[in-house]
Design an enzyme around this catalytic site. Structure first.
Site, PDB file in Angstrom:
ATOM      1  N   CYS A   1      -7.039  -1.041   9.457  1.00 55.39           N
ATOM      2  CA  CYS A   1      -6.646  -1.935   8.371  1.00 55.39           C
ATOM      3  C   CYS A   1      -6.398  -1.024   7.177  1.00 55.39           C
ATOM      4  O   CYS A   1      -5.613  -0.091   7.293  1.00 55.39           O
ATOM      5  CB  CYS A   1      -7.723  -2.982   8.115  1.00 55.39           C
ATOM      6  SG  CYS A   1      -9.403  -2.347   8.026  1.00 55.39           S
TER       7      CYS A   1
ATOM      8  N   ASN B   1       0.802  -1.210   0.000  1.00 53.47           N
ATOM      9  CA  ASN B   1       0.000   0.000   0.000  1.00 53.47           C
ATOM     10  C   ASN B   1       0.844   1.273   0.000  1.00 53.47           C
ATOM     11  O   ASN B   1       0.385   2.327  -0.425  1.00 53.47           O
ATOM     12  CB  ASN B   1      -0.925   0.013   1.221  1.00 53.47           C
ATOM     13  CG  ASN B   1      -2.303  -0.494   0.875  1.00 53.47           C
ATOM     14  OD1 ASN B   1      -2.975   0.067   0.017  1.00 53.47           O
ATOM     15  ND2 ASN B   1      -2.724  -1.569   1.530  1.00 53.47           N
TER      16      ASN B   1
END
Lengths: 538, 621
Positions: free
Chosen positions: B336, B248
């Site tokens: 998350c 990410n």
């Protein structure tokens, strides 16, 4: 022989570790002829810890510095660790335990010395299962008789003195049939299903051999069975081996019934695992259950790999098939494998539990085990000589009886109200089958038990279990008589690992036990309020 | 209604899902605006809500007709055979249309009318009051305050209007932090542990990329740790696997750099994402739906699906969180990626372990309202309420329910509710019958005017409270205040009653819960009777009228057994029927089970060995 010769050292200081939950125990360790004792001194509780040496399955010793460690793996799957002061003492104690726990002589075993308070010798040995069961059968039909042809065990060493056979067949014919069956185990009645008038028989394989021998009396016996059941009745012979294995057995003198020789009987093959593969399955399952650190995937793959639940499923569905053929198809069934002392008994006893409400009561279940396992000649001494921890290569060991208990547990889980006994009884039977102060599971057959005078010189497990103080542990508080057959689901999703047995020591299910206690409270509370109601209204 | 061309088809066969022979029931199929209904020849009704339908499949034409396979989101699978292909085609097309609505307004909740007036409806919606819940936890207090920053959904669209933040966090800090967090979901309070003065907070991932930092965000985290007077350091739990979090970073997102934040302890937990979970469940269902499944295939399938591994991962994360609070007295921040899936799982499960209130019926509703509904778990997308992106569908909430079930298995006395309660909630996250789970966040729900146009599920569940009570529940027991589950692999089992809830033949034939529930009822009833009778005896003794006494007594000794009201709109009682029906179930014919099918060969004249080949072959291979 004196036990004292085998005891190398009398006592030592030791600490006992009993798994993660129980606190360690420290005190004086003592080896006697039959027991390992640890006495922590009078002020502590418990003031004495006792282990039957017979229940030790394997022993592992390590020494380091001036102390040693002994790990005892027990037949009931417990793992105990002893920390002992002194290297010599450790080695001596280990050797003593090794020697004493593997004694083979039956008459020097502990049941012959065990004299508990409150029990009298000879109590509950009044169980004479074939005779008692015959009384029940005789009330339902007159097609059968009690034969004492095996009075002196000469015809069949693994049968009891009396067996139930078709009335139309005389003792001479039985003797000939016995010669045609392995170990002399000619077809005898196992269960009479009164509602359908059908019967369940068991035997061993016929000795057809490569020449495809026949035996007129044996054929006549099976013909008489159908004739006695009802006009036009059909029969099925359920062979617990694969068709191929049955065929191969001919090369060694065994075999299976030829179609032409037994008209109206059809043969079915439902291969059940037995012997060494079954023992290995058990060993691998217990190994898998001993490792709490393993990952989810590893655990599931080991659970799969050991195949234990597959065996449970096969045993249950075979028994269901038998029960269904009797109840729904009105057919008579003869079950046998090779010797007829293992999977055969597994199938016949399970089928009865499914069909017969009586066998699901406390007394009925005990009678079933006495009649279909002990008297029927399941060789307990050979099969249960070692449990899952033994390093010795298995010779005759096989957990057939444990598989039976597991199947019963599965039945109890699916029909939680229909069995009068609970998990406690099944656990107790497992323990006692492998090592017991009682005589019930000693020896391999009735003949051997007679020779050893087991009945007169040891106490019966049943009288031990049926004492009032044991009942709360053994009974199912929710039991209500269910007169119907109980058909379990045998899908893999419906079967579960018997945690109460296989994970009993590694992973104590404490909250579950508390909950069970609560169930007892609710049930007894209900009885009390119900009991008090009439007084209030009177 | 414009989608319905055929409303009734006769002579339709319903195949037994697990039968290897083609055993079936014949009956009539009806198609209504909301349900598909099958009535078999024994007059047994099978209702299938259109919204429950996950997929409809038309298989190739056979000699007996046209097969239609319907898979439902509540794990029901039905296999019909429609005699004429045209009817089958019509039904197939109608169901395709009816099961996938394009607009919220076409969902069942907007037409469902349980005959309540507006004030009752409003009362129902007011049953769960989250402000009340925060008050119960002890906030606002000297460390935590109610922030009005998001009152108009200006900072974060997917958060609720009312958010609790540290007292010392000013509005500019909040705004600054929200700009540094994915979807503006900045750290806010989820649960406050009064005794430990520690908090569970939640947020989404920071937009840190490889090096970006944000002082406001750092301040906010510091404010959270300062709000805990006992322990200065706090845990930051990233519930993703480390690899995913690192990936990410390349997209300008990522995770907190421990060097930039003072007093944080950073921890990855390793719960997989929604796509992994979706395909895992799919694999699980494929395995458990196999006809004639062998034990070994079941376990190897269970293993390769990875489902229980994922359940264990969620459970382990929740335990980690609970321990941080109980043992170390530390506050925990959970996130998350977007902070609405795994974060909801871990926060809610963690709170459930810590606080016995959430283990009551009412408390569990509050927990779902708080951590799932109000914090924007995207129910509509995850459950596929509307015709949308199938990649957004994922069983995240189902996993939460399964974790709760596993806790119930380990602690049979710790929960006020029973398994049936979980199943009923699961039923209704997909049913679109009530407004609670429609939409993806609070803002969307307000726009839909759900509180005016639909009903809330909770009052209906409470009305049936008796059905959902756990007879073994012991709320007094102190030992159950904080649950410390054991997560050794042995403890995780396949949840048959969820994934096979409609496959009755797989279930135990008698239910301990029902019987104990009844006994408890009877005990109470009997005790009441005793009291009644005793007081009557006292009264009558004064009057000395014996004749009437006996008559009265006889009358009251046999009280009517309490009957449970079941409304049609609710899922039919799929677990075990209570007492009377029990008898017929347990004596159920062996034909319900698969071993019977080998035995059907009995009746055939051919040698049994040959006809049994199929069975034998399968068992040996």
């Amino acid at each position: 022989m004196e036990f004292s010769e085998l005891i190398r050292t009398g006592r030592a200081q030791a600490q006992l570790l009993r798994g993660p939950e129980a606190p360690p125990l420290r005190g004086t360790l003592c080896v006697t002829g039959h027991h390992l004792l640890l006495s922590p001194g009078p002020q502590s509780t418990p003031d004495l810890w006792l282990l039957l040496l017979r229940s030790v399955d394997s022993i592992e010793k390590r020494v380091a510095g001036d102390s040693g460690t002994i790990i005892l793996r027990c037949k009931d799957l417990r793992v105990l660790q002893l920390e002992i002061e002194g290297v010599e003492a450790t080695l001596d104690i280990a050797r003593s335990i090794e020697a004493l726990s593997s004694l083979e002589s039956v008459i020097t075993s502990f049941p012959f010395f065990y004299r508990p308070k409150g029990l009298r010798l000879g109590d509950a040995w009044h169980f004479l299962p074939p005779e008692r069961y015959y009384k029940r059968v005789a009330r339902e039909t007159d097609a059968w008789r009690l034969s004492e042809v095996n009075e002196d065990f000469s015809l069949c060493p693994s049968y009891p003195r009396a067996v139930i056979v078709p009335r139309a067949v005389d003792d001479d014919a039985l003797a000939r049939s016995a010669r045609f069956r392995q170990g002399g185990r000619f077809p005898v009645l196992s269960y009479h299903h009164a509602p359908s008038g059908t019967v369940l028989l068991r035997s061993s394989q016929p000795l057809t051999g490569p020449q495809k021998r026949r035996c007129a009396e044996d054929e006549e016996l099976l013909r008489a069975v159908l004739a006695g059941a009802r006009p036009g009745a059909r029969g099925f012979i359920l062979d617990t081996r694969s068709a191929q294995a049955a065929k191969q057995a001919r090369m060694t003198g065994g075999g299976t019934e030829a179609k032409a020789a037994y008209p109206h009987w059809k043969r079915l093959h439902r291969p059940l695992e037995r012997g060494r593969p079954l023992q290995e399955s058990f060993v691998r399952l217990v190994e898998a259950c001993g490792d709490p650190e393993q990952s989810m995937d590893r655990w599931l793959s080991r659970l799969e790999g050991c195949r234990w639940l597959a065996h449970v499923k096969e045993a249950l569905s075979t028994a269901c098939l038998v029960a269904q053929a009797m109840e729904r198809e009105g057919a008579c069934i003869l079950v046998h494998g090779a010797e007829g002392t293992d999977s055969t008994l597994l199938v016949t006893s399970l089928a009865q539990l499914i069909l017969d409400p009586m066998s699901r009561t406390m007394a009925g279940f005990q009678e079933l085990i006495e009649r279909e396992w002990i008297q029927a000649g399941h060789p307990f001494q050979l099969r249960c000589a070692h449990s899952a921890f033994s390093h010795a290569r298995p010779k005759h060991e096989a957990p057939t009886f444990l598989l039976f208990l597991d199947c019963v547990w599965q039945l109890g889980r699916q029909f939680p109200l229909s069995l009068e006994f609970g998990e406690g009884l099944l656990l107790a039977l497992f323990e006692h089958a492998y090592a017991s102060p009682f005589g019930t599971f000693l020896c391999n057959s009735e003949k051997e038990r007679c020779l050893c005078e087991v009945r007169t010189r040891t106490h019966s497990l049943w009288s031990g279990l049926n004492q009032p103080k044991e009942q709360r542990k053994l009974r199912n508080p929710l039991y209500v008589l269910n007169p119907l057959a109980i058909w379990p689901s045998v899908e893999p999703q419906s079967l579960r690992l018997w945690q109460g047995l296989f994970l009993r020591w590694t992973h104590p299910p404490e909250p579950a036990e508390v909950a069970w206690e609560k169930v007892w409270q609710i049930v007894t509370g209900r009885e009390e309020t119900e009991g008090s109601q009439p007084t209030a209204s009177a | 209604m414009e989608h319905i061309r055929t409303t009734k088809v006769e002579q339709v066969k319903l195949l037994d899902r697990f039968s290897t022979s083609n055993k079936s029931l014949t009956g009539t199929l009806y198609l209504t605006a909301t349900h598909l209904l099958f009535i078999d020849s024994h007059q047994k009704e099978t209702w299938i809500l259109h919204h429950h339908i996950a997929s409809v499949e038309k298989l190739a034409l056979t000699t007996s007709g046209c097969p239609l396979v319907i898979q439902c989101k509540n794990f029901r699978i039905v296999h019909f055979i429609v005699p004429r292909e045209r009817d089958c085609h019509d039904i197939y097309n109608s169901l395709l249309q009816l099961s996938k609505q394009a607009k919220y307004e076409d969902l069942y909740a907007f037409s469902y009318n349980p005959k309540q007036n507006d004030s009752e409806r409003l009362q129902g919606w007011q049953l769960i009051d989250l402000a009340e819940e925060y008050k119960r936890m002890g906030v606002p207090n000297s460390h935590w305050q109610l922030s009005d920053a998001n009152r108009e959904y200006k900072i974060c669209e997917t958060y609720p209007r009312e958010l609790y933040v540290p007292q010392i966090a000013s509005k500019p800090i909040i705004v600054g932090s929200s700009k540094f967090r994915s979807k503006g979901r900045f750290p806010v309070l989820s649960y406050y542990h009064q005794d430990k003065e520690a908090a569970i907070c939640r947020c989404s991932q920071p937009l840190s990329g490889f090096s970006a930092r944000c002082l406001e965000d750092e301040h906010l985290l510091q404010a959270i740790s300062k709000a805990n007077p006992v322990n200065r350091y706090m845990y930051v739990m990233d519930t993703r696997p480390k690899l995913n979090a690192m990936a990410n970073r390349a997209a300008g997102k990522g995770y907190e750099n421990e060097d930039n934040y003072s007093n944080i302890r950073f921890q990855f937990v390793g719960i997989e994402n929604i796509h992994v979970m979706r395909s895992s469940l799919q694999k699980l269902l494929e395995v458990s739906g196999t006809k004639g499944l062998a034990v070994n295939d079941f376990y190897s399938g269970l293993e390769s699906s990875g489902w229980l591994r994922h359940i264990k991962a969620v459970m382990d994360a929740a335990i980690f969180l609970a321990k941080a609070i109980m043992v170390e007295n530390a506050s925990v921040l959970v996130h998350c990626s977007d902070g609405w899936d795994r974060t909801s799982q871990v926060c809610s499960l963690g709170s459930l372990l810590l606080d016995s209130y959430y283990r009551t019926i009412k408390g569990f509703m509050v927990l779902i309202e708080k951590d799932w509904i109000s914090f924007g778990h995207k129910f509509s997308e995850r459950c596929g309420h509307l015709d949308g992106d199938p990649k957004e569908v994922s069983p995240v909430f189902t996993q939460f329910l399964e974790c709760v079930w596993h806790l119930m298995e380990q602690f049979p006395q710790a929960f006020e509710f029973n398994e049936e309660f979980l199943l009923q909630i699961h039923e209704h996250i997909h049913s679109c019958q009530f407004g609670n789970f429609l939409g993806n966040c609070q803002r969307e729900r307000e726009e839909l005017k759900l509180k005016e146009k639909t009903y809330s599920l909770w009052p209906f569940l409470l009305e049936d409270r008796k059905k959902y009570l756990n007879p073994l529940y012991s709320f007094k027991s102190q030992r159950f205040t904080v649950l410390e589950p054991n997560t050794v692999s042995f403890n995780f089992k396949f949840w048959r009653n969820m994934y096979h809830q409609f496959d009755r033949t797989l279930h135990p034939r008698q239910s301990v819960f029902n019987i104990i529930m009844n006994m408890n009822e009877q005990n109470k009833q009997l005790q009441k009777d005793i009291q009644d009778l005793e007081s009557k005896i006292k009264q009558r003794k004064n009057k000395q009228t014996d004749g009437v006494l006996t008559k009265e007594l006889l009358h009251s000794v046999c009280p009517e057994s309490p009957t449970l009201k079941t409304s049609l709109c609710f899922k039919e009682q799929t677990l075990l029927p209570v007492n009377d029906a029990l008898r017929t179930i347990e004596g159920s014919s062996p034909a319900d089970n698969r071993y019977s099918e080998y035995a059907e060969e009995f009746s055939k004249p051919e040698p049994a060995v040959v006809s049994l080949e199929y069975g034998v072959a399968r068992m040996t291979c």
